[in-house]
Design an enzyme around this catalytic site. Structure first.
Site, PDB file in Angstrom:
ATOM      1  N   CYS A 186      54.251  22.693 -11.667  1.00  0.00           N
ATOM      2  CA  CYS A 186      55.421  22.766 -12.552  1.00  0.00           C
ATOM      3  C   CYS A 186      55.632  24.151 -13.141  1.00  0.00           C
ATOM      4  O   CYS A 186      56.590  24.381 -13.874  1.00  0.00           O
ATOM      5  CB  CYS A 186      55.281  21.722 -13.644  1.00  0.00           C
ATOM      6  SG  CYS A 186      54.992  20.099 -12.926  1.00  0.00           S
ATOM      7  N   HIS A 327      58.149  23.935 -22.414  1.00  0.00           N
ATOM      8  CA  HIS A 327      57.788  23.135 -21.251  1.00  0.00           C
ATOM      9  C   HIS A 327      58.106  21.670 -21.575  1.00  0.00           C
ATOM     10  O   HIS A 327      58.707  20.977 -20.773  1.00  0.00           O
ATOM     11  CB  HIS A 327      56.314  23.328 -20.908  1.00  0.00           C
ATOM     12  CG  HIS A 327      55.906  22.614 -19.660  1.00  0.00           C
ATOM     13  ND1 HIS A 327      56.505  22.851 -18.454  1.00  0.00           N
ATOM     14  CD2 HIS A 327      54.986  21.640 -19.440  1.00  0.00           C
ATOM     15  CE1 HIS A 327      55.966  22.064 -17.531  1.00  0.00           C
ATOM     16  NE2 HIS A 327      55.043  21.324 -18.106  1.00  0.00           N
ATOM     17  N   GLU A 338      51.530  22.207 -26.792  1.00  0.00           N
ATOM     18  CA  GLU A 338      52.376  23.388 -26.637  1.00  0.00           C
ATOM     19  C   GLU A 338      52.924  23.833 -27.992  1.00  0.00           C
ATOM     20  O   GLU A 338      52.897  25.017 -28.329  1.00  0.00           O
ATOM     21  CB  GLU A 338      53.538  23.087 -25.680  1.00  0.00           C
ATOM     22  CG  GLU A 338      54.461  24.290 -25.490  1.00  0.00           C
ATOM     23  CD  GLU A 338      55.690  23.964 -24.637  1.00  0.00           C
ATOM     24  OE1 GLU A 338      55.960  22.774 -24.394  1.00  0.00           O
ATOM     25  OE2 GLU A 338      56.386  24.915 -24.225  1.00  0.00           O
ATOM     26  N   LYS A 359      64.397  19.291 -20.687  1.00  0.00           N
ATOM     27  CA  LYS A 359      63.937  18.180 -19.840  1.00  0.00           C
ATOM     28  C   LYS A 359      64.394  16.843 -20.416  1.00  0.00           C
ATOM     29  O   LYS A 359      64.437  15.839 -19.717  1.00  0.00           O
ATOM     30  CB  LYS A 359      62.413  18.195 -19.707  1.00  0.00           C
ATOM     31  CG  LYS A 359      61.901  19.359 -18.859  1.00  0.00           C
ATOM     32  CD  LYS A 359      60.410  19.299 -18.657  1.00  0.00           C
ATOM     33  CE  LYS A 359      59.901  20.449 -17.797  1.00  0.00           C
ATOM     34  NZ  LYS A 359      59.762  21.723 -18.546  1.00  0.00           N
ATOM     35  N   HIS A 364      62.332  16.289 -15.481  1.00  0.00           N
ATOM     36  CA  HIS A 364      61.379  17.345 -15.131  1.00  0.00           C
ATOM     37  C   HIS A 364      61.585  17.704 -13.656  1.00  0.00           C
ATOM     38  O   HIS A 364      61.267  16.920 -12.767  1.00  0.00           O
ATOM     39  CB  HIS A 364      59.958  16.834 -15.384  1.00  0.00           C
ATOM     40  CG  HIS A 364      58.908  17.894 -15.281  1.00  0.00           C
ATOM     41  ND1 HIS A 364      59.177  19.193 -14.866  1.00  0.00           N
ATOM     42  CD2 HIS A 364      57.574  17.858 -15.543  1.00  0.00           C
ATOM     43  CE1 HIS A 364      58.057  19.882 -14.867  1.00  0.00           C
ATOM     44  NE2 HIS A 364      57.072  19.107 -15.275  1.00  0.00           N
ATOM     45  N   PHE A 424      50.048  21.254 -13.327  1.00  0.00           N
ATOM     46  CA  PHE A 424      48.786  20.632 -12.936  1.00  0.00           C
ATOM     47  C   PHE A 424      47.858  21.704 -12.359  1.00  0.00           C
ATOM     48  O   PHE A 424      48.303  22.631 -11.684  1.00  0.00           O
ATOM     49  CB  PHE A 424      49.027  19.560 -11.863  1.00  0.00           C
ATOM     50  CG  PHE A 424      49.462  18.216 -12.404  1.00  0.00           C
ATOM     51  CD1 PHE A 424      49.650  17.998 -13.761  1.00  0.00           C
ATOM     52  CD2 PHE A 424      49.679  17.150 -11.537  1.00  0.00           C
ATOM     53  CE1 PHE A 424      50.041  16.750 -14.246  1.00  0.00           C
ATOM     54  CE2 PHE A 424      50.074  15.892 -12.010  1.00  0.00           C
ATOM     55  CZ  PHE A 424      50.260  15.698 -13.365  1.00  0.00           C
TER      56      PHE A 424
END
Lengths: 437, 78
Positions: A186, A327, A338, A359, A364, A424
């Protein structure tokens, strides 16, 4: 055959000077629109791109919602025939089709579709994806199983490979400079732009199409992410409520699809041809969590270091950042970690800043996210308005004191932005851009 | 025009994304219809599926025009 090697770059002896990099073109394919102004208008209006999954029968799936790119006959749907030949559409996965289209938009917007051969030696591509051709891998595996190896498509491999957006785009437009494709889950879109900006800064190219794409809304994609406990499963009957970053009831992300590509250009090159300049890329930070494959570092250390590096490179002070595109995926763990890292880095400078997660509206986009969101940041600077975080009905406790732009867009001056993407594997990327007067 | 010819041309139009008028019997897949060698592999697979014939690699290599395909299929289909 020396002339076939193309012109030489600047002298490589002596001192090396980093060159300035600006954005001169934008391209978007999103669940809220398949070109820049439509997607932006819908985003600012607070629309959601979420709905029930239509790509396949998701009845038996834990997660039955997604933010799909709409079909061509929809009010803001995507017509693949605009920029992708029928033959190529048959051979490649959706993420490549989205990517080619967004790249074409960016190049057209920049006014660079008619570059000379000499210019095209200095123009390249850095368009990646997080997962790549999952739908095609899935369907051809079934062909292999049911009909045997001699029925597998001869286009199977190059129709699924992640670097084949860059490959296809370079062939379509004759771009003979660096041909690169980032694969960092991502964080792909943000890394793609950052890496490409460095290629221009370091004189490897004058023009780079940079960004990311994804198209993984298929049975194995939804099942896989759901089994990893990453997807929202509590809002199957109210899909538009599923993506709710920072809200107490968030329970995972909603899968999106599409692509974002920017045209990056060396500053003097852009100025000399009188190009429209959207923004300058002034900071890029990268880091690894070195912690866990899916869970973010519990203290947000990787996120912090990524942002800190991008800010340090930018030369700006923290108070110069007016907007952070987070994010913020709407997962229980990630959002607050975050936010904690942003809080620690910015300290008192948080007061004047807005931070939202788009998002909440488009889902996403995985490998496309960082690039699509960078474009939203650029438009926020252009139009002096920041997009909202939808569904933020009850902010988590740790969100107090931060302007997360709940529900509705907010008009405000945006001079510089920070955009975060985390993936990830514990891979983090942050970009800082500023408007050019 | 034979039934085989119609069905072959339909597959060629769909696979290569070319206009139907261009798919004459004399048309060469590579020279006239913009196919590459992998497109021909895919076309041959589609012919095999459509007509229930098996086209071995050495025979497939000799199929370069629309007419070659029609002839081969007519000679080998059950």
């Amino acid at each position: 055959m020396i002339e076939k090697d193309g012109p030489r770059a600047g002298p490589m002896d002596g001192e090396f000077h980093m060159r300035r990099v600006v954005v001169t073109g934008l391209g978007l394919v999103t669940p809220l629109g398949a070109e820049v102004e439509t997607a932006w208008k819908n985003l600012i209006a607070g629309k959601s791109g979420a709905g029930p999954i239509t790509r396949f029968d998701a009845t038996d799936y834990k997660c039955r919602i997604a933010c799909e790119v709409k079909p061509a006959d929809h009010e803001y749907g995507f017509d693949p025939y605009k920029r992708v030949d029928h033959k190529i559409q048959r051979q490649v996965d959706p993420f490549i089709i989205f990517g080619i289209d967004a790249a074409g938009q960016a190049l057209e917007d920049a006014g660079l579709t008619d570059m000379s051969e000499e210019e095209r030696y200095r123009a390249g591509c850095s368009i990646g994806a997080g997962i790549g051709g999952l739908p095609g891998i899935e369907s051809e595996s079934l062909v292999l199983d049911r009909k045997g190896p001699s029925r597998v498509s001869p286009h199977f491999v190059h129709g699924r490979l992640i670097n084949l957006i860059s490959g296809q785009v370079s062939i379509k437009y004759g771009l003979m400079g660096p041909n690169h494709a980032v694969v960092t889950a991502c964080s792909t879109g943000a890394h793609s732009i950052g890496d490409a900006a460095r290629m221009i800064a370091m004189d490897d190219a004058d023009v780079m199409l940079a960004g990311g794409a994804e198209g993984a809304i298929c049975p194995i994609g939804i099942a896989g992410f759901a089994q990893a406990r990453a997807l929202s499963t509590n809002f199957n009957d109210t899909p538009e409520k599923g993506s709710r970053p920072y809200d107490r009831d968030r329970d995972g992300f909603v899968m999106g699809e599409g692509a974002g590509v920017v045209c990056l250009e060396e500053y003097e090159h852009a100025k000399a041809r009188g190009a429209k300049i959207y923004a300058e890329v002034i900071g890029y930070g990268l880091s690894g969590d070195a912690y866990h494959v899916t869970a973010p570092h519990p203290e947000g250390s990787g996120a912090y270091r990524s942002m800190e590096m991008a800010m340090r490179k930018s030369g700006l002070s923290l108070a110069d950042i007016d907007y952070v595109n987070a994010h913020g995926t709407s997962t229980p763990l990630g959002d607050e970690l975050e936010l904690g890292a942003v809080r620690r880095l910015f300290g008192p400078a948080l007061d004047g800043m807005s931070m939202s997660s788009t998002k909440s509206a488009i889902g996403h986009l995985l490998g496309g996210a960082g690039a699509v969101e960078s474009i939203f940041c650029i438009l926020a600077m252009r139009d002096s308005i920041v997009p909202p975080t939808l569904n933020l009905d009850n902010p988590s406790e740790n969100c107090a004191g931060v302007d997360l732009v709940p529900h509705v867009a907010k008009e405000r001056k945006v001079r510089a932005i920070l955009n975060n993407s985390f993936g990830f594997g514990g891979t983090n990327a942050s970009l800082v851009m500023k408007a050019i007067d | 025009m034979s039934d085989t010819a119609d069905r072959v041309k339909k597959i060629v139009v769909e696979n290569l994304g070319v206009e139907a008028e261009k798919v004459t019997e004399d048309a060469s897949f590579i020279d006239d219809l913009g196919a590459d060698s992998l497109d021909i592999v895919e076309l041959v697979m589609a012919f095999e599926e459509e007509f229930g014939v098996e086209i071995p690699d050495d025979a497939a290599e000799k199929i370069t025009t629309v007419k070659d395909a029609i002839t081969y299929i007519d000679e080998h289909k059950g």
